[in-house]
Write a protein that holds these residues in place. Structure first.
Motif, short mmCIF file in Angstrom:
data_model
loop_
_atom_site.label_atom_id
_atom_site.label_comp_id
_atom_site.label_asym_id
_atom_site.label_seq_id
_atom_site.Cartn_x
_atom_site.Cartn_y
_atom_site.Cartn_z
N SER A 95 34.64 47.11 39.87
CA SER A 95 34.90 47.13 38.43
C SER A 95 35.37 48.51 38.00
N GLU A 112 30.62 33.92 34.35
CA GLU A 112 32.06 33.67 34.49
C GLU A 112 32.85 34.06 33.26
N SER A 113 32.19 34.69 32.30
CA SER A 113 32.90 35.09 31.08
C SER A 113 33.96 36.13 31.41
N GLU A 114 35.06 36.07 30.69
CA GLU A 114 36.13 37.06 30.87
C GLU A 114 35.98 38.23 29.91
N ASP A 115 34.98 38.16 29.06
CA ASP A 115 34.75 39.23 28.10
C ASP A 115 34.03 40.40 28.78
N ASN A 116 34.61 41.60 28.72
CA ASN A 116 34.03 42.78 29.39
C ASN A 116 32.63 43.10 28.89
N GLN A 133 30.22 40.82 30.47
CA GLN A 133 30.03 41.17 31.88
C GLN A 133 29.10 42.38 32.02
#
Length: 454
Positions: free
Chosen positions: A130, A86-90, A93
């Motif tokens: 993505s 659930e991280s928002e860091d690309n 991900q």
């Protein structure tokens, strides 16, 4: 230096030390060190340290996989995905995407195939939209592998649908890795269609691959275009579109004849032979000879074993075609070319071509009224191959003895002719090679006839 910066610096230093253990393949020590690292740093919240946490978790899983500790490796992959899903860091991900792909590969290596597709599906569903190229590459590779797995278990319609999904998603991408995945998807989709005898659809796939990537400078893509052209030509032939097949081989040859890449060069070499076979089938002997000459001009300096076999084949076939055209001196010259190139070659397969060239050269000279010149050629053949244990070549030796005796008889050299028959009778073992019985009988009859004149 702030506490946060000091922790980051400590994390980097320790990470680099552990990486050296992995490079040395000391996986047991690396795993212990990774676990120690995680105990010390995994609770840190700084974004930069979190990236190192992801790298350490991924590397630990890789080391566990290398030691065949599959269940532990899968747990390590799952831990990474759970932590950062659930991280928002690309960047994190990207780690999630790569981890899911590596997990699927690990399951496949462990032959837990029933679990693989669920992991591919999770990766595809999570990241198919993505815009991050590295995640798109993960999705493309997952789609390609899933399609291949479906093909392998004879689910062609499902495989075709997956190939299509990959092609639609990424066919407009400018990224080289994605382009290569699209090219492979088009090629293997075509192969799947071929297996279903859907030839026109198969050819359409090759055409699309050629259209998309003909202008690329990438070696792998160019090889894909060459393979597509080669297979397209073969499929056109299966549809009895002979002229179109020949034209496609010509397109391939002209486009790639100067390419030095070994894999592509082999496709070019095979294209020459396939094209020449079609010309021969249609009785175009002059064009067939020109085809072999073009092949030899391009490949005659190759030291690659497979290509050298093709060179020898080309020289033999060229000689035969020239003889059929009545160009006998040129035919003999082609045999001489082969003998000059390969007479002392150590490869047994090449030596079979040498044997054929010597025998055919001798027969060509002798049968056209010059038996005196043919006999030394046969002697060379017998000196090289007279003691062979190879069954088919023994038949050639027997035939040579008989033809030599016939030529000697025609020259009035009766004692030598008799000796040639006797050598065949004494040296050839019909018990080991029953085909020789016929030749031994011929030799006995020939010898008996000669004795009447002595």
């Amino acid at each position: 230096m702030s506490i946060e910066n000091q922790q980051l610096e400590n994390a980097k230093i320790l990470f680099n030390e552990i990486a050296e253990l992995s490079e040395k393949q000391d996986h047991e020590a690396a795993i212990t060190a990774y676990e120690t690292w995680l105990t010390q740093f995994s609770s840190q919240k700084e974004e930069a340290i979190q990236l190192y946490v992801a790298m350490v978790m991924a590397n630990k899983a890789v080391s566990l996989t290398a030691l065949n500790r599959t269940d532990e490796a899968l747990s390590a992959y799952d831990a990474l995905v759970t932590r950062f899903a659930e991280s928002e860091d690309n960047n994190l991900q990207i780690f999630v995407g790569k981890t899911l792909f590596d997990k699927a590969v690990t399951l496949r290596k462990a032959k837990r195939n029933e679990e693989v597709h669920a992991v591919y599906d999770e990766l595809i569903n999570r990241f198919r939209d993505s815009q991050e190229v590295e995640l798109q590459i993960c999705v493309a590779k997952a789609l390609f592998n899933k399609a291949g797995n479906l093909d392998a278990v004879e689910k062609p319609e499902e495989a075709l649908a997956i190939y299509d999904d990959l092609i639609v998603l990424f066919s407009k991408s400018s990224d080289l890795q994605l382009q290569n995945n699209v090219a492979k998807a088009l090629f293997y989709k075509a192969v799947t269609l071929k297996n279903q005898e859907r030839t026109e659809e198969e050819i359409a796939c090759y055409d699309e691959l050629i259209r998309l990537f003909s202008q690329s400078d990438d070696k792998e893509l160019q090889n894909g275009v060459a393979k597509a052209l080669f297979n397209k030509a073969a499929s056109l032939y299966s549809l009895e579109q002979i002229d179109e097949a020949i034209a496609t081989y010509d397109t391939l040859i002209q486009r790639f004849i100067t390419v030095e890449d070994e894999a592509t060069a082999k496709i070019v070499a095979n294209s020459f032979f396939e094209k020449i076979a079609l010309l021969s089938e249609q009785g175009h002997l002059d064009e067939e000879v020109k085809g072999y000459e073009s092949f030899l001009e391009r490949f005659s300096k190759s030291n690659e074993p497979t290509v050298q076999i093709m060179i020898a084949t080309a020289l033999i076939n060229k000689a035969v075609s020239l003889a059929q055209l009545g160009r006998h001196d040129e035919s003999v010259a082609s045999y001489d070319d082969l003998l000059a190139r390969f007479g002392d070659h150590e490869d047994k397969n090449i030596q079979l071509y040498v044997a054929r060239a010597l025998f055919s050269k001798g027969s060509s000279i002798g049968d056209r009224g010059n038996p005196e010149a043919a006999i030394p050629v046969y002697d060379d053949f017998l000196e090289r191959f007279g003691g062979t244990e190879e069954g088919g070549l023994q038949v050639g030796v027997a035939t040579t003895h008989i033809k030599k005796a016939i030529y000697l008889t025609s020259l009035g050299r009766i004692p030598e002719a008799k000796a040639s028959y006797e050598r065949l009778i004494e040296e050839m073992d019909a018990e080991k090679n029953m085909t020789l019985r016929h030749y031994i009988t011929m030799a006995e009859q020939g010898k008996n006839e000669l004795e009447k004149h002595l």
